[in-house]
Write a protein that holds these residues in place. Structure first.
Motif, PDB file in Angstrom:
ATOM      1  N   GLU A  50       0.827  -1.176   0.017  1.00 61.72           N
ATOM      2  CA  GLU A  50      -0.195  -0.133   0.077  1.00 61.72           C
ATOM      3  C   GLU A  50       1.007   1.113  -0.029  1.00 61.72           C
ATOM      4  OE1 GLU A  50      -3.247  -0.128  -0.304  1.00 61.72           O
ATOM      5  OE2 GLU A  50      -3.315  -2.504   0.006  1.00 61.72           O
ATOM      6  N   SER A  51       0.153   2.375  -0.507  1.00 67.87           N
ATOM      7  CA  SER A  51       1.191   3.713  -0.686  1.00 67.87           C
ATOM      8  C   SER A  51       1.365   4.249   0.890  1.00 67.87           C
ATOM      9  CB  SER A  51       0.444   4.366  -1.519  1.00 67.87           C
ATOM     10  OG  SER A  51      -0.844   4.827  -1.179  1.00 67.87           O
ATOM     11  N   LEU A  52       0.422   4.030   1.541  1.00 70.83           N
ATOM     12  CA  LEU A  52       0.228   4.793   3.049  1.00 70.83           C
ATOM     13  C   LEU A  52       0.406   6.183   2.946  1.00 70.83           C
ATOM     14  CD1 LEU A  52       2.313   1.961   5.006  1.00 70.83           C
ATOM     15  CD2 LEU A  52      -0.344   1.906   4.567  1.00 70.83           C
ATOM     16  N   GLY A  53      -0.258   6.793   2.039  1.00 70.19           N
ATOM     17  CA  GLY A  53      -0.165   8.334   2.087  1.00 70.19           C
ATOM     18  C   GLY A  53       0.851   8.907   1.460  1.00 70.19           C
ATOM     19  N   THR A  54       2.123   7.994   1.135  1.00 71.77           N
ATOM     20  CA  THR A  54       3.273   8.716   0.793  1.00 71.77           C
ATOM     21  C   THR A  54       3.260   9.118  -0.519  1.00 71.77           C
ATOM     22  OG1 THR A  54       4.183   6.407   0.021  1.00 71.77           O
ATOM     23  CG2 THR A  54       4.210   6.912   2.256  1.00 71.77           C
ATOM     24  N   GLY A  55       2.494   8.782  -1.301  1.00 68.94           N
ATOM     25  CA  GLY A  55       2.599   9.141  -2.854  1.00 68.94           C
ATOM     26  C   GLY A  55       3.471   8.077  -3.704  1.00 68.94           C
ATOM     27  N   VAL A  56       4.035   7.010  -3.001  1.00 67.99           N
ATOM     28  CA  VAL A  56       4.846   5.981  -3.758  1.00 67.99           C
ATOM     29  C   VAL A  56       3.691   4.785  -3.733  1.00 67.99           C
ATOM     30  CG1 VAL A  56       6.832   4.585  -3.419  1.00 67.99           C
ATOM     31  CG2 VAL A  56       7.029   7.096  -2.989  1.00 67.99           C
ATOM     32  N   ASN A  57       3.766   4.308  -4.911  1.00 66.39           N
ATOM     33  CA  ASN A  57       2.868   3.085  -5.002  1.00 66.39           C
ATOM     34  C   ASN A  57       3.525   1.863  -4.366  1.00 66.39           C
ATOM     35  OD1 ASN A  57       1.184   4.658  -6.628  1.00 66.39           O
ATOM     36  ND2 ASN A  57       1.855   3.498  -8.344  1.00 66.39           N
ATOM     37  N   ARG A  58       2.836   1.217  -3.605  1.00 69.61           N
ATOM     38  CA  ARG A  58       3.387   0.027  -3.082  1.00 69.61           C
ATOM     39  C   ARG A  58       4.427   0.038  -2.098  1.00 69.61           C
ATOM     40  NH1 ARG A  58       3.714  -2.447  -9.097  1.00 69.61           N
ATOM     41  NH2 ARG A  58       1.599  -2.763  -9.363  1.00 69.61           N
ATOM     42  N   PHE A  59       4.424   1.247  -1.370  1.00 75.80           N
ATOM     43  CA  PHE A  59       5.362   1.795  -0.545  1.00 75.80           C
ATOM     44  C   PHE A  59       5.613   0.960   0.623  1.00 75.80           C
ATOM     45  CE2 PHE A  59       6.164   3.626   3.829  1.00 75.80           C
ATOM     46  CZ  PHE A  59       7.406   4.063   3.768  1.00 75.80           C
ATOM     47  N   SER A  60       4.677   0.045   1.301  1.00 80.69           N
ATOM     48  CA  SER A  60       4.769  -0.685   2.572  1.00 80.69           C
ATOM     49  C   SER A  60       5.673  -1.855   2.267  1.00 80.69           C
ATOM     50  CB  SER A  60       3.374  -1.244   3.092  1.00 80.69           C
ATOM     51  OG  SER A  60       2.677  -1.861   1.972  1.00 80.69           O
ATOM     52  N   SER A  61       5.438  -2.603   0.910  1.00 80.45           N
ATOM     53  CA  SER A  61       6.264  -3.818   0.509  1.00 80.45           C
ATOM     54  C   SER A  61       7.827  -3.114   0.113  1.00 80.45           C
ATOM     55  CB  SER A  61       5.773  -4.475  -0.841  1.00 80.45           C
ATOM     56  OG  SER A  61       4.607  -4.970  -0.323  1.00 80.45           O
ATOM     57  N   LEU A  62       7.902  -2.143  -0.538  1.00 79.82           N
ATOM     58  CA  LEU A  62       9.165  -1.583  -0.903  1.00 79.82           C
ATOM     59  C   LEU A  62      10.066  -1.225   0.601  1.00 79.82           C
ATOM     60  CD1 LEU A  62       8.079   1.094  -3.338  1.00 79.82           C
ATOM     61  CD2 LEU A  62       9.278  -1.322  -3.735  1.00 79.82           C
ATOM     62  N   ALA A  63       9.265  -0.940   1.611  1.00 80.61           N
ATOM     63  CA  ALA A  63       9.889  -0.403   2.821  1.00 80.61           C
ATOM     64  C   ALA A  63      10.445  -1.915   3.529  1.00 80.61           C
ATOM     65  CB  ALA A  63       8.942   0.149   3.855  1.00 80.61           C
ATOM     66  N   VAL A  64       9.743  -3.103   3.564  1.00 83.31           N
ATOM     67  CA  VAL A  64      10.067  -4.111   3.674  1.00 83.31           C
ATOM     68  C   VAL A  64      11.433  -4.813   3.212  1.00 83.31           C
ATOM     69  CG1 VAL A  64       9.113  -6.438   4.115  1.00 83.31           C
ATOM     70  CG2 VAL A  64       7.670  -4.603   4.921  1.00 83.31           C
ATOM     71  N   ILE A 136      17.980   8.277  -2.895  1.00 77.47           N
ATOM     72  CA  ILE A 136      19.346   8.294  -2.537  1.00 77.47           C
ATOM     73  C   ILE A 136      19.959   9.618  -2.400  1.00 77.47           C
ATOM     74  CG2 ILE A 136      21.631   7.285  -3.190  1.00 77.47           C
ATOM     75  CD1 ILE A 136      20.145   4.993  -4.843  1.00 77.47           C
ATOM     76  N   LEU A 137      19.682  10.470  -2.972  1.00 71.89           N
ATOM     77  CA  LEU A 137      20.023  11.827  -2.944  1.00 71.89           C
ATOM     78  C   LEU A 137      19.310  12.551  -1.636  1.00 71.89           C
ATOM     79  CD1 LEU A 137      19.685  12.512  -6.722  1.00 71.89           C
ATOM     80  CD2 LEU A 137      21.802  13.047  -5.130  1.00 71.89           C
ATOM     81  N   GLY A 138      18.429  11.817  -1.113  1.00 69.00           N
ATOM     82  CA  GLY A 138      17.659  12.551   0.185  1.00 69.00           C
ATOM     83  C   GLY A 138      16.303  12.803   0.277  1.00 69.00           C
ATOM     84  N   ASP A 139      15.778  12.796  -1.238  1.00 70.29           N
ATOM     85  CA  ASP A 139      14.319  13.381  -1.504  1.00 70.29           C
ATOM     86  C   ASP A 139      13.501  12.072  -1.435  1.00 70.29           C
ATOM     87  OD1 ASP A 139      15.384  15.886  -1.273  1.00 70.29           O
ATOM     88  OD2 ASP A 139      15.649  15.960  -3.401  1.00 70.29           O
ATOM     89  N   GLY A 140      12.536  12.013  -0.416  1.00 68.75           N
ATOM     90  CA  GLY A 140      11.621  10.930  -0.567  1.00 68.75           C
ATOM     91  C   GLY A 140      10.997  10.588   0.725  1.00 68.75           C
ATOM     92  N   PRO A 141      10.036   9.901   0.865  1.00 71.56           N
ATOM     93  CA  PRO A 141       9.352   9.450   2.121  1.00 71.56           C
ATOM     94  C   PRO A 141      10.307   8.606   3.302  1.00 71.56           C
ATOM     95  CG  PRO A 141       8.506   7.959   0.523  1.00 71.56           C
ATOM     96  CD  PRO A 141       9.423   8.922  -0.413  1.00 71.56           C
ATOM     97  N   GLU A 142      10.230   8.887   4.401  1.00 73.00           N
ATOM     98  CA  GLU A 142      10.867   8.340   5.389  1.00 73.00           C
ATOM     99  C   GLU A 142      10.584   6.808   5.291  1.00 73.00           C
ATOM    100  OE1 GLU A 142      10.944   8.103  10.524  1.00 73.00           O
ATOM    101  OE2 GLU A 142       9.604   9.544   9.548  1.00 73.00           O
TER     102      GLU A 142
END
Length: 291
Positions: A50-64, A136-142
């Motif tokens: 899920e994006s979890l409001g970050t604006g990044v599709n599938r954020f939750s799986s990407l973070a895992v 990687i340059l520092g701009d993105g969701p926590e």
């Protein structure tokens, strides 16, 4: 292939392509030709996420996946060659390599038809593969973006073979004076060697999205762009960089074959690239080149 560890990360959740699931097949096909004793694999969630409001599709799986990759990298001997998966699969690997060296010591060479430099606001798709370098340059969701020693300075970045930038990416490149080496300039490997030398770095991290290659050279890519690099030029350039700089790490991303037979057709080119990353560098124009 000697002297490197391999980490397979068959992540597909960062892709915006309809062929995203084929990235799993591509990673598996490459893994079959890697040395078993030095190859590890990161488990990737089956769920899209899920994006979890970050604006990044599938954020939750990407973070895992990022967290699991970080844990695996801590166990491996450097340099590590990461096999994707979409370009976002390489996030933790680049961050790990940067954090393992003094600030400014590592230049990142981004061999890619695309810049992957969008942020959440500029991304036309919300797919993280188009935002990973910006993170990687520092701009993105926590949870994804670099924040400390793992953060890349724009002065340490070289885009290579890049030929399809979104408007927001072009503006970012211009604003930060990021070095860009066009596909045609790779005919002379010293062009990019000199670009990296100008960063002051003593080590390089080499990101290779297979779409940096000309579509005539490889079929199993999801976003082909014309006027790319021929395999022999890419491998010569990789070897030239390795002769001059320490290899801090590398990644090979975005292999998405349509069928197992199609994968077999492309694997010789992929293995030549892996050989350039991990095998003898030889002398310029030497017998181990790909002429």
């Amino acid at each position: 292939m000697s002297g490197a560890s391999f980490l397979v990360v068959p992540q597909w959740q960062g892709s915006g392509s309809s062929r995203a699931m084929r990235l799993i097949d591509g990673a598996d096909a490459i893994r079959g030709d890697l040395p078993t004793a030095r190859t590890h694999q990161v488990p990737v969630p089956a769920a899209a996420g899920e994006s979890l409001g970050t604006g990044v599709n599938r954020f939750s799986s990407l973070a895992v996946v990022r967290e699991a990759t970080q844990a695996e990298l801590g166990l491996l001997e450097a340099p590590v060659v990461t096999i994707g998966g979409d370009c976002g699969a390489e996030l933790a690997a680049v961050q790990h390599a940067l954090a393992a060296h003094p600030p400014g010591d590592v230049a990142v060479v981004w061999f890619d038809a695309h810049g992957d430099l969008n942020d959440v606001e500029s991304s036309p798709s919300g797919a993280f593969c188009g935002m990973v370098l910006r993170a990687i340059l520092g701009d993105g969701p926590e949870g994804l973006a670099s924040t400390g020693a793992d953060r890349l300075d724009p002065a340490q970045l070289v885009l290579a073979g890049t030929r399809a930038l979104d408007d927001g990416e072009s503006a970012y490149v211009d604003e930060h004076g990021i070095r860009v080496v066009a596909s045609g300039e790779l005919d002379d490997p010293e062009t990019i060697v000199n670009a990296v030398a100008a960063t002051g770095a003593s080590a390089v991290y080499l990101h290779i999205d297979l779409d940096v290659l000309d579509p005539s050279a490889i079929e199993g890519i999801g976003s082909p762009e014309p006027f790319g690099v021929q395999p022999e030029r890419l491998t010569e350039t990789i070897r030239a960089l390795r002769r001059r700089f320490e290899l801090a790490g590398a990644g090979l991303m975005e292999f998405a074959p349509e069928t197992p037979d199609a994968a077999g057709h492309d694997l010789p080119v992929i293995l030549r690239i892996l050989g350039a990353l991990t095998g003898p560098t030889g002398a310029p124009g030497g017998a181990d080149g790909d002429r």
